[in-house]
Scaffold this motif. Structure first.
Motif, short mmCIF file in Angstrom:
data_model
loop_
_atom_site.label_atom_id
_atom_site.label_comp_id
_atom_site.label_asym_id
_atom_site.label_seq_id
_atom_site.Cartn_x
_atom_site.Cartn_y
_atom_site.Cartn_z
N HIS B 254 0.87 -1.16 0.12
CA HIS B 254 0.08 -0.07 0.05
C HIS B 254 0.90 1.16 0.05
N MET B 255 1.90 1.20 0.76
CA MET B 255 2.83 2.43 0.81
C MET B 255 3.47 2.59 -0.40
N GLY B 256 3.82 1.61 -1.16
CA GLY B 256 4.75 1.50 -2.11
C GLY B 256 6.14 0.89 -1.56
N VAL B 302 5.14 0.41 15.77
CA VAL B 302 4.63 -0.45 16.33
C VAL B 302 3.39 -0.25 16.15
N THR B 303 2.89 0.81 15.20
CA THR B 303 1.41 1.02 14.69
C THR B 303 1.37 1.14 13.19
N PRO B 304 0.54 0.40 12.61
CA PRO B 304 0.22 0.58 11.00
C PRO B 304 0.10 2.04 10.61
N PRO B 305 0.41 2.30 9.40
CA PRO B 305 0.13 3.63 8.89
C PRO B 305 -1.13 4.25 9.29
N ASP B 312 -8.03 -1.17 2.79
CA ASP B 312 -6.79 -1.25 2.27
C ASP B 312 -6.00 -2.54 2.65
N PHE B 313 -6.25 -2.83 3.82
CA PHE B 313 -5.52 -4.04 4.20
C PHE B 313 -6.22 -5.44 3.59
N LEU B 314 -7.50 -5.34 3.55
CA LEU B 314 -8.24 -6.67 2.79
C LEU B 314 -7.83 -6.88 1.39
N GLU B 315 -7.73 -5.47 0.80
CA GLU B 315 -7.55 -5.62 -0.79
C GLU B 315 -6.13 -6.15 -0.86
N HIS B 316 -5.19 -5.83 -0.15
CA HIS B 316 -3.89 -6.18 -0.34
C HIS B 316 -3.54 -7.67 0.17
#
Lengths: 367, 367
Positions: B254-256, B302-305, B312-316
């Motif tokens: 997601h972040m590239g 220790v935290t996601p963006p 977004d998570f499910l898509e990837h």
């Protein structure tokens, strides 16, 4: 229907040979691990056989991947379109790739299967004589590089090979002949009685007589399965399958991929290997001419391109995969039916072989 | 100097761990089959260590191949420059590729070795902590695809892994921390006492104390070698090594590629796996927080963006390699020191994990 087995321990697999196998689910479906299947084929083969195969796979989710046709497309960009299609259709690691087509399709689909998510299953359904008797069996997969043929690839075995002899009915005569080059090769390298059989059945084969085709394919695959079972990764005897191929690859590379068919280049290369074996005193002129005549009767070219010089050959042969630590090794014949891989020959004999006048030689044979 | 062994039958190989091994021919030269060697490295590592290694290989013909640095270059075009260099220098099938660099270099050189002429030897000389404790051991090689990380690759084992701990002196602190994410992972998935050891030695590791580094690397490699020896092709237990990786890959994609370091994404992903394991009732809040605190002390996020939504998570995650036949499987913790790979969880628990407020959670831990 005949079944042969390629014996490679846990990577062993069956070869089925017979008519109309393409439409029979029972030869394919038992080899599928998951519900997803991708059929990799090309624009020429798809209109002829894709629907038939898809019907046989109606119990599965099928993604058809139709590539452009030809050796010129056996390259990374085409491979990438396979990966794109698999990822877009969300194929996971339990998918199976099925190669439906000739050697180019089999090599690319096999290499795609070897690399996709670090390896998924694949099945070969070869539709040309060349791929049925040669490239579909043995696990060599790969693509070409601008600097050399098959330079990028993997040894990766299929789960099954399904040979449907009915597909040869739609094969152009020129490609049938190209396949016969490899059939004749098996006789030359390891099965002299098969040469005699081929001399008796060459007309039947070119007329597509079913029983003759099945016999020739089964005998070729059996020879290949034997050699591959003994030496999967080509550290020894497997290299004898490359009779005529080092010269042949030089022809293909020099002329541009796809201008000569692979089998045509191998035929001319085999004549050069026969001539070199004769110059080394291992076979005599009559034996050389017996091989040349059989290749001619199969409708194959038996002289290298007139425009290629000995220097052209040497340039292209120097980066062949059979070169070990700078030393050129060639497949030559100790006698008809027995090949050796050797670097033990005088350079002058190689040069004389490259410089020989094959046109005059063939004219004399024809007289 | 310590030596470990990765036990994979005829593909077994040693891991050497110690100071200044890079300049010692005796750990490398015995593993070279031929006279040709290609050292694959990048523009950052080459000025630091290439000459040193080349001197140690003075008895061989060395082709240096210097690639641009970064995960963004872990793609086909870069791989192609390796093949170009090998073919131009006429490397044959007995050549050896040596990967000198971090995980990106190791993955690409390994995959190039797997594919070049259908497979040549290679040796790993990892120069980052991450690659020393993780990617250099176990034979996973490959490149990224625009639609997914590591989607194209091969399982291909090196002939040897040479870990020179002295190279960590030039490693940026951020990358050292990224490596510690994987070190902590081994404790979490299979070695609870190692977590206690790490809590006692985290400051020493970040201060690059030699004996602490060697111990942490050897213990990590031993854990990895055990798991890989039991399950080379990741059909079972090997997948536990991917703790935090499914969430982490989603972050990286997601972040590239290259915006977050792999280890950083894995650290945040590990926190998510800890949180999900807690929500399933397998570990308690104190155990979750123990893991989070250790990752924090290693200097890791220790935290996601903040910008990433559950969608977004499910898509990837849907095209992650660990998805089998459409079912999402995750690595979770039954307890600290015991991981499982499972698809057996309520979808709501996953959604709640993706939607959790990690910033608030971490603030509370810090209080």
């Amino acid at each position: 229907m005949q079944t042969l087995q390629v014996d490679l321990g846990e990577r062993s697999y069956p070869i089925y040979i017979g008519e109309d196998l393409l439409s029979k689910a029972e030869y394919i479906v038992p080899h599928l691990a998951g519900r997803q299947v991708a059929v990799v084929t090309n624009e020429t083969v798809a209109p002829l056989y894709l629907d038939k195969l898809t019907s046989a796979l109606s119990s599965r989710n099928v993604t058809p991947i139709v590539l452009p046709d030809g050796e010129a497309f056996k390259q990374w960009e085409t491979l990438q379109t396979i990966f794109d299609a698999l990822l877009k259709a969300r194929h996971d690691r339990r998918t199976t790739l099925i190669a439906l087509g000739g050697g180019v399709i089999g090599d690319m689909a096999g290499f795609a299967a070897a690399c996709y998510q670090r390896g998924v299953d694949f099945i070969q359904i070869p539709t040309t004589l060349l791929s049925q008797v040669d490239s579909s069996v043995g696990g060599k997969t790969g693509i070409n590089h601008p600097l050399g043929k098959n330079m990028i690839g993997a040894f990766y075995q299929p789960k099954a090979v399904v040979i449907d002899t009915s597909t040869l009915a739609t094969l152009p005569a020129r490609e049938l002949s190209a396949g016969l080059a490899e059939v004749i090769k098996y006789g030359l390298i390891c099965d002299e009685p098969f040469l005699t059989w081929l001399e008796a059945h060459m007309d039947a084969l070119r007329a597509l007589e079913g029983s003759a085709l099945s016999e020739a394919i089964a005998r070729s695959c059996a020879a290949k399965a034997r050699v591959v079972g003994a030496d999967e990764r080509e550290t020894g005897v497997r290299a004898t399958l490359n009779l005529g191929h080092t010269f042949g690859h030089a022809i293909e590379t020099h002329m541009g991929y796809g201008v000569w068919l692979h089998g045509e280049a191998v035929a001319a290369g085999t004549v050069m290997a026969l001539e070199m074996s004769r110059r080394l005193g291992w076979i005599d002129e009559a034996e050389r001419d017996r091989g040349i005549r059989l290749l001619q009767r199969a409708g194959l070219p038996v002289t290298p391109p007139a425009e290629m010089t000995p220097e052209d050959f040497l340039e292209h042969m120097a980066i062949d995969k059979k070169v070990l630590d700078g030393r050129l090794r060639l497949v030559l014949l100790k006698r008809l039916g027995e090949a050796v891989v050797t670097g033990d020959f005088p350079r002058e004999t190689l040069h004389a072989t490259l410089a020989a006048d094959y046109r005059v030689m063939v004219e004399q044979i024809s007289q």
